[in-house]
Design an enzyme around this catalytic site. Structure first.
Site, short mmCIF file in Angstrom:
data_model
loop_
_atom_site.label_atom_id
_atom_site.label_comp_id
_atom_site.label_asym_id
_atom_site.label_seq_id
_atom_site.Cartn_x
_atom_site.Cartn_y
_atom_site.Cartn_z
N ARG A 86 -16.38 0.21 -1.51
CA ARG A 86 -15.25 1.21 -1.71
C ARG A 86 -16.17 2.69 -1.74
O ARG A 86 -16.02 3.48 -2.47
CB ARG A 86 -14.70 1.16 -3.32
CG ARG A 86 -13.83 -0.07 -3.12
CD ARG A 86 -13.27 -0.63 -4.50
NE ARG A 86 -12.47 -1.91 -4.18
CZ ARG A 86 -12.97 -2.90 -4.03
NH1 ARG A 86 -14.41 -3.38 -3.99
NH2 ARG A 86 -12.11 -4.06 -3.99
N GLY A 87 -17.16 2.75 -0.95
CA GLY A 87 -17.96 3.83 -0.79
C GLY A 87 -19.27 4.03 -1.62
O GLY A 87 -20.04 4.82 -1.53
N TYR A 107 0.90 -1.33 0.13
CA TYR A 107 -0.05 0.12 -0.14
C TYR A 107 0.85 1.17 -0.23
O TYR A 107 1.52 1.61 0.87
CB TYR A 107 -0.83 -0.23 1.35
CG TYR A 107 -1.78 -1.08 1.42
CD1 TYR A 107 -2.22 -1.58 -0.02
CD2 TYR A 107 -2.81 -1.39 2.32
CE1 TYR A 107 -3.27 -2.82 0.25
CE2 TYR A 107 -3.65 -2.22 2.35
CZ TYR A 107 -3.94 -3.01 1.33
OH TYR A 107 -4.81 -3.95 1.46
N SER A 141 -21.89 3.37 0.24
CA SER A 141 -22.09 4.35 1.84
C SER A 141 -23.15 5.17 2.03
O SER A 141 -23.21 5.84 2.96
CB SER A 141 -20.69 5.07 1.80
OG SER A 141 -20.66 6.09 0.95
N LEU A 193 -18.39 -1.73 2.32
CA LEU A 193 -19.28 -0.40 1.61
C LEU A 193 -18.93 -0.34 0.11
O LEU A 193 -19.19 0.70 -0.44
CB LEU A 193 -19.06 0.83 2.31
CG LEU A 193 -19.45 0.73 3.80
CD1 LEU A 193 -18.95 2.34 4.32
CD2 LEU A 193 -20.94 0.70 3.84
#
Length: 335
Positions: A213-214, A58, A217, A211
């Site tokens: 990746r939003g 990452y 959400s 979620l």
């Protein structure tokens, strides 16, 4: 809010019912604020979250160093309760491009040596290859992690994004505590074969992408502009007609959430929590505000009527578009 605990499989550590996925604090979702990221990790630990998830690739080690700084500056009691899960094996170049996976035993030990230094810890709680190296049998990769367990550098062995047959092969090699894999209302592929296999073998699931990746959400809008370095700019579910279809699912979910007096994100996380005590959702909050919203899911109780309504609003396979671009889908384990 009550932070319950769950155990990672029959061999793994006891962790909080929610974990914090830290990837977005360093990579793939646009710019992040370092100070706010560290404050969010501290807030998560203070709220009782014990599981922190990262990957050595990452932002090429940035995320591990960020977590290391957060742990170093946290109160001792909170630092001691933290359990760190690390994925390894993805190969990057200086431009940030992806160039495959390396699961050779010598590479496994090399990756671990660097992770221990970046994190500033003497052991990694759960260690797993991010995607299988197609040129290295899973038995060799897992065997190398088992050697690290014997030496005290790793506590527990995990897997990531693999299918039922690979899970069985790995579990026959060494005790596996946990499988990390995407699981959400709109990503339910594990329910047919993977989840029955992990339950048969006493392996837990840490669910990422709860979620999506939003996307589910409740905060993502069709007119949102994404930075070029944001993964979602290339994700099939966020493109054109796929996005419009998927946001329609969110609106159906929003009506159910409103009826219960909670947010869309909270009901989506609560749904994953309801799937079983062997599943630990990872929330990818990058700010204290989003973390607080996610923690509110712990106070949401879904009864049978709620679950039926959610199933009608967002049936399995309702999402439009794959989880990843085609080239990345090819690396996901289905065996």
């Amino acid at each position: 809010m009550t932070m319950h605990t769950r155990t990672l499989g029959t061999t793994g550590p006891q962790v909080s019912a929610l974990g914090l996925g830290c990837m977005g604090m360093s990579a793939l979702y646009g710019e992040a604020d370092r100070a706010e990221s560290i404050a969010t990790i501290h807030a998560a630990l203070d709220a009782g979250i014990t599981l922190l998830d990262t990957g050595d690739f990452y932002a090429m080690g940035h995320n591990e160093m960020l977590i290391g700084e957060a742990l170093r500056t946290a109160p001792a009691a909170l630092r001691e309760q933290a359990r760190v899960s690390v994925k390894f094996g993805a190969l990057r170049d200086p431009d940030g491009a992806w160039s495959g996976y390396d699961g050779r035993p010598a590479a496994v030990k090399n990756f671990a040596a660097y992770s221990l230094q970046r994190l500033g810890v003497d052991h990694i709680d759960v260690y797993r290859i991010a995607r299988l190296d197609p040129d290295v049998p899973v038995e060799e990769t897992v065997g190398a992690i088992a050697e690290l367990v014997e030496k005290g550098y790793v506590r527990h062995i995990g897997l990531s994004e693999v299918g039922a047959a690979t899970i069985r092969r790995a579990a026959a090699t060494a005790p596996i505590s946990d499988l990390q894999i995407e699981y959400s209302l709109i990503s339910r592929g594990i329910e047919d074969e993977v989840l029955p296999t992990t339950r048969e073998l006493g392996i837990s699931v840490t669910a990422y992408g709860v979620l999506s990746r939003g996307l589910i959400s409740g905060h993502f809008t069709s007119d949102r502009r994404l930075a070029p370095n944001d993964f979602r700019a290339m994700s099939p579910r966020f493109q054109g007609e796929n996005l419009q279809h998927n946001l329609g699912l969110v609106e159906a979910l929003r009506a159910i959430a409103a009826h219960k007096g909670v947010t869309v994100a909270q009901i989506a996380i609560a749904w994953v929590l309801s799937r079983g005590e062997d599943i630990v959702p990872l929330v990818g909050a990058r700010t204290r505000e989003r973390l607080a919203e996610s923690l509110g899911a712990l106070d949401v109780t879904l009864d049978e009527a709620d679950l039926d309504a959610i199933e009608r609003a967002v049936p399995a396979d309702a999402a439009a578009g794959d989880r990843y671009p085609a080239a990345q889908m090819a690396h996901l384990g289905s065996k």
